[in-house]
Design a protein around this motif. Structure first.
Motif, short mmCIF file in Angstrom:
data_model
loop_
_atom_site.label_atom_id
_atom_site.label_comp_id
_atom_site.label_asym_id
_atom_site.label_seq_id
_atom_site.Cartn_x
_atom_site.Cartn_y
_atom_site.Cartn_z
N GLU A 140 0.83 -1.20 0.00
CA GLU A 140 0.00 0.00 0.00
C GLU A 140 0.87 1.26 0.00
O GLU A 140 0.63 2.20 -0.77
CB GLU A 140 -0.88 -0.04 1.26
N LEU A 141 1.91 1.26 0.84
CA LEU A 141 2.83 2.40 0.90
C LEU A 141 3.60 2.56 -0.41
O LEU A 141 3.78 3.67 -0.90
CB LEU A 141 3.81 2.22 2.07
N MET A 150 14.61 1.29 8.21
CA MET A 150 15.21 1.57 6.91
C MET A 150 14.18 1.46 5.79
O MET A 150 14.17 2.27 4.86
CB MET A 150 16.41 0.64 6.68
N LEU A 151 13.30 0.46 5.88
CA LEU A 151 12.21 0.35 4.91
C LEU A 151 11.31 1.58 4.96
O LEU A 151 10.88 2.09 3.92
CB LEU A 151 11.37 -0.89 5.19
N ALA A 152 11.03 2.07 6.16
CA ALA A 152 10.19 3.25 6.31
C ALA A 152 10.84 4.45 5.61
O ALA A 152 10.15 5.22 4.94
CB ALA A 152 9.95 3.55 7.79
N PHE A 153 12.15 4.59 5.75
CA PHE A 153 12.84 5.67 5.04
C PHE A 153 12.74 5.44 3.53
O PHE A 153 12.51 6.37 2.76
CB PHE A 153 14.30 5.77 5.47
N GLY A 154 12.92 4.19 3.10
CA GLY A 154 12.85 3.87 1.68
C GLY A 154 11.48 4.13 1.08
O GLY A 154 11.36 4.40 -0.11
N LEU A 155 10.44 4.08 1.92
CA LEU A 155 9.06 4.31 1.48
C LEU A 155 8.59 5.73 1.81
O LEU A 155 7.41 6.03 1.66
CB LEU A 155 8.13 3.28 2.13
N CYS A 199 8.01 7.23 4.60
CA CYS A 199 6.90 7.19 5.55
C CYS A 199 6.91 8.40 6.47
O CYS A 199 7.97 8.90 6.86
CB CYS A 199 6.99 5.94 6.42
N SER A 200 5.72 8.81 6.86
CA SER A 200 5.56 9.79 7.93
C SER A 200 5.85 9.06 9.24
O SER A 200 6.01 7.83 9.27
CB SER A 200 4.13 10.32 7.95
N LEU A 201 5.87 9.81 10.34
CA LEU A 201 6.11 9.17 11.64
C LEU A 201 4.99 8.19 11.98
O LEU A 201 5.24 7.08 12.44
CB LEU A 201 6.24 10.22 12.74
N ILE A 202 3.74 8.57 11.71
CA ILE A 202 2.61 7.67 12.00
C ILE A 202 2.73 6.39 11.17
O ILE A 202 2.54 5.29 11.68
CB ILE A 202 1.27 8.38 11.75
N GLU A 203 3.07 6.54 9.90
CA GLU A 203 3.22 5.36 9.03
C GLU A 203 4.39 4.50 9.49
O GLU A 203 4.30 3.27 9.47
CB GLU A 203 3.44 5.80 7.58
N THR A 204 5.46 5.14 9.94
CA THR A 204 6.62 4.39 10.44
C THR A 204 6.25 3.58 11.68
O THR A 204 6.58 2.39 11.78
CB THR A 204 7.79 5.34 10.77
N GLN A 205 5.53 4.21 12.61
CA GLN A 205 5.12 3.52 13.83
C GLN A 205 4.21 2.34 13.50
O GLN A 205 4.34 1.25 14.06
CB GLN A 205 4.41 4.48 14.79
N TRP A 255 13.21 12.69 14.79
CA TRP A 255 13.47 14.04 14.28
C TRP A 255 13.76 13.98 12.78
O TRP A 255 13.25 14.81 12.00
CB TRP A 255 14.64 14.68 15.04
N CYS A 256 14.55 13.01 12.36
CA CYS A 256 14.89 12.88 10.95
C CYS A 256 13.64 12.59 10.10
O CYS A 256 13.46 13.19 9.03
CB CYS A 256 15.93 11.77 10.75
N ILE A 257 12.80 11.70 10.59
CA ILE A 257 11.57 11.37 9.86
C ILE A 257 10.70 12.61 9.74
O ILE A 257 10.21 12.94 8.65
CB ILE A 257 10.81 10.21 10.54
N GLU A 258 10.50 13.30 10.84
CA GLU A 258 9.62 14.47 10.86
C GLU A 258 10.16 15.62 10.01
O GLU A 258 9.40 16.46 9.56
CB GLU A 258 9.40 14.96 12.30
N ASN A 259 11.47 15.65 9.80
CA ASN A 259 12.09 16.73 9.03
C ASN A 259 12.44 16.31 7.61
O ASN A 259 13.22 16.99 6.93
CB ASN A 259 13.30 17.29 9.78
N GLY A 260 11.87 15.18 7.16
CA GLY A 260 12.02 14.77 5.77
C GLY A 260 13.42 14.36 5.36
O GLY A 260 13.77 14.43 4.19
N LYS A 261 14.21 13.90 6.32
CA LYS A 261 15.57 13.46 6.02
C LYS A 261 15.54 12.09 5.35
O LYS A 261 14.63 11.30 5.55
CB LYS A 261 16.42 13.39 7.30
N THR A 262 16.56 11.82 4.56
CA THR A 262 16.72 10.50 3.95
C THR A 262 17.36 9.55 4.95
O THR A 262 17.85 9.98 6.00
CB THR A 262 17.61 10.57 2.70
N ARG A 263 17.40 8.28 4.59
CA ARG A 263 18.07 7.31 5.45
C ARG A 263 19.54 7.66 5.61
O ARG A 263 20.08 7.61 6.71
CB ARG A 263 17.91 5.91 4.85
#
Length: 150
Positions: free
Chosen positions: A40-41, A80-85, A87-93, A116-124
């Motif tokens: 889905e993601l 790492m998959l969440a970064f690859g997709l 994901c927002s923080l909610i999606e990552t959780q 912090w990295c996820i919320e600020n749109g950082k890459t893996r």
């Protein structure tokens, strides 16, 4: 992807129900699998699995096995998959929960950096740099480990 109600909202409704059947009849429970959520993601992002492999930094075989349901990712691989997709923080959780591993917790220094990295749109890769620069173990496991005070 349809917007789901938050876990907190659903818990409030469950606790306010006079019977469990009253809550269950509302149809808010899910039988979602990790594989279906990952697909889905990926579809939402509109990319092939190869792009997820590149962005996540994981071995292609590992990613394809996870998407096929042949294996479950450990916590760092799921992150790492969440970064690859992207994901927002909610999606990552949610991804972490479906993978059967601990969610990110802001009271843990390393997790706080990742959040912090996820919320600020950082890459893996950018997240790895943030972890490394703070002496935290990187997602690939190559960073310095903090030593406990003796």
């Amino acid at each position: 992807m349809a917007k789901e109600k938050s876990t907190e909202d659903l818990l409030e409704r469950l606790l306010a129900s006079s019977t469990v059947d009253e809550y269950l009849s509302e149809g808010e429970t899910l039988d979602r699998t990790l594989v279906s959520y990952l697909e889905e993601l990926r579809e939402r992002l509109g990319v092939k699995k190869a792009a997820v492999v590149r962005a996540s930094g994981l071995n292609p075989t590992v990613v394809y096995d996870i998407f096929a349901g042949k294996s479950r990712p450990g916590r760092d691989h799921a992150i790492m998959l969440a970064f690859g997709l992207q994901c927002s923080l909610i999606e990552t959780q949610r991804l972490l929960r479906l993978a059967g591993v601990a969610e990110l917790w802001p009271k843990v220094r390393r997790d706080a950096v990742i959040i912090w990295c996820i919320e600020n749109g950082k890459t893996r890769v950018e997240c790895e740099d943030e972890l490394w620069s703070r002496g935290e173990k990187t997602l690939l496991g190559t960073g310095p480990l903090k030593r406990a005070a003796v």
